[in-house]
Structure formats: structure tokens, C-alpha cells
Design an enzyme around this catalytic site. Structure first.
Site, PDB file in Angstrom:
ATOM      1  CG  ASN A 113      -1.781  -1.218   1.337  1.00 61.98           C
ATOM      2  OD1 ASN A 113      -2.287  -1.691   0.316  1.00 61.98           O
ATOM      3  ND2 ASN A 113      -1.972  -1.746   2.523  1.00 61.98           N
ATOM      4  CG  HIS A 139       4.985  -2.070   5.004  1.00 64.48           C
ATOM      5  ND1 HIS A 139       4.889  -0.724   5.291  1.00 64.48           N
ATOM      6  CD2 HIS A 139       3.721  -2.534   5.026  1.00 64.48           C
ATOM      7  CE1 HIS A 139       3.628  -0.402   5.503  1.00 64.48           C
ATOM      8  NE2 HIS A 139       2.898  -1.488   5.319  1.00 64.48           N
TER       9      HIS A 139
END
Ligand code: 5GP
Ligand code: ZN
Length: 137
Positions: free
Chosen positions: A88, A101
């Protein structure tokens, strides 16, 4: 290249303990504290980049190679039968921790999770117009 206020910088560099599945000079892979499924893990670069836009190309490539290795290893060990890679960027896209991440989410039959979107109706003309907008010189 760390941000003193960033929790993932502290975790990636071992200042805060985590359940670490893998570590090298560039990355740490940890178990997510709020897992979608058993084994839900996060690939964290040790350097601080807010998101994919900021991530150097080379690190992006290495992250994807690591994701492939982890997916194979985790699926074998956990017996999962599917796998989602989720990443995201920005709060509108669901990012809550602003240190790049990648989510590694093993999937199991009837695990009760859905990762998805509502498909929209679109015409060929609309698709053409979007392509033109993206691919303009
Ligand atoms: P995002 O929504 O930014 O893509 O994902 C952030 C993820 O980080 C969430 O799945 C959340 O459960 C996880 N998370 C947030 N804080 C911590 C933490 O301190 N430790 C670990 N292991 N995971 C965390
Ligand atoms: Zn950070």
C-alpha cells in the site's frame, strides 16, 4: 538513512524486537502484529523510504526477489495453498505505517479473508482514454 520517529526503522534495525523470519544487510522480514492469516509477514528495508515512489529501483527489484523466496519457503512450511503480495502507498491506499513494506499473506482454504475491490463497469472508449492519458508523450 533512518527516521528516528519511525517504528519500522527501529524494528528493521533491531532496536525493537520482532519475530524475524529472515534478515540480510538490506532487509528484515517480520511477522505482522495484526495478521490477516497465519504467517502474515512484512518485508522491511532497513533504510527508511516512505513508499514505492521513494524506493530506489534496485531495492525494489531486490524486494521482489525476496518476496518470491519467502513465498515459496513459507508456503512449503505452512502448507498454504495461495499467496497474496500486498503493498500500500499513501493513506488513501490503506497505508498506515509510512515506511515502505510488502505484505506476504499466505492463504488457506476458508481462511475467511478477502483482499479485493469492486470491479467497475467501463467502456472500450473509457479504457482507450485512460491508456492515452497514461501513455501520452
Ligand atoms: P499498511 O496498512 O501500512 O500497509 O500495513 C501496516 C501493517 O503493519 C499492518 O498490517 C499492521 O498490523 C502492522 N504493524 C503495525 N505496527 C506494527 C508493529 O509494531 N509490529 C509489527 N510486527 N507489525 C506492525
Ligand atoms: Zn522508517
Amino acid at each position: 538513512m533512518n527516521d528516528v520517529n519511525c517504528i519500522f526503522c527501529k524494528i528493521a534495525n533491531g532496536e525493537i524486537p520482532s519475530q524475524t523470519l529472515y534478515e540480510d544487510d538490506t532487509f528484515r522480514v517480520i511477522l505482522d502484529l495484526g495478521p490477516a492469516t497465519k504467517g502474515h509477514a512484512l518485508i522491511l528495508p532497513k533504510s527508511h523510504y516512505r513508499n514505492l515512489y521513494d524506493l530506489p529501483e534496485e531495492t525494489a527489484g531486490e524486494a521482489m526477489k525476496l518476496a518470491k523466496k519467502m513465498a515459496i519457503m513459507m508456503s512449503e512450511r505452512l502448507g498454504s495453498e495461495g499467496f497474496n503480495l500486498v503493498q500500500n502507498n499513501g493513506d488513501l491506499a490503506g497505508q498506515t505505517v509510512f515506511h515502505f513494506h510488502m505484505h506476504l499473506i499466505p492463504r488457506y482454504r476458508a481462511d475467511g479473508q478477502t483482499i479485493g475491490w469492486k470491479p467497475q463497469e467501463v467502456t472500450q472508449e473509457e479504457l482507450e482514454a485512460v491508456k492515452e492519458q497514461i501513455c501520452q508523450e
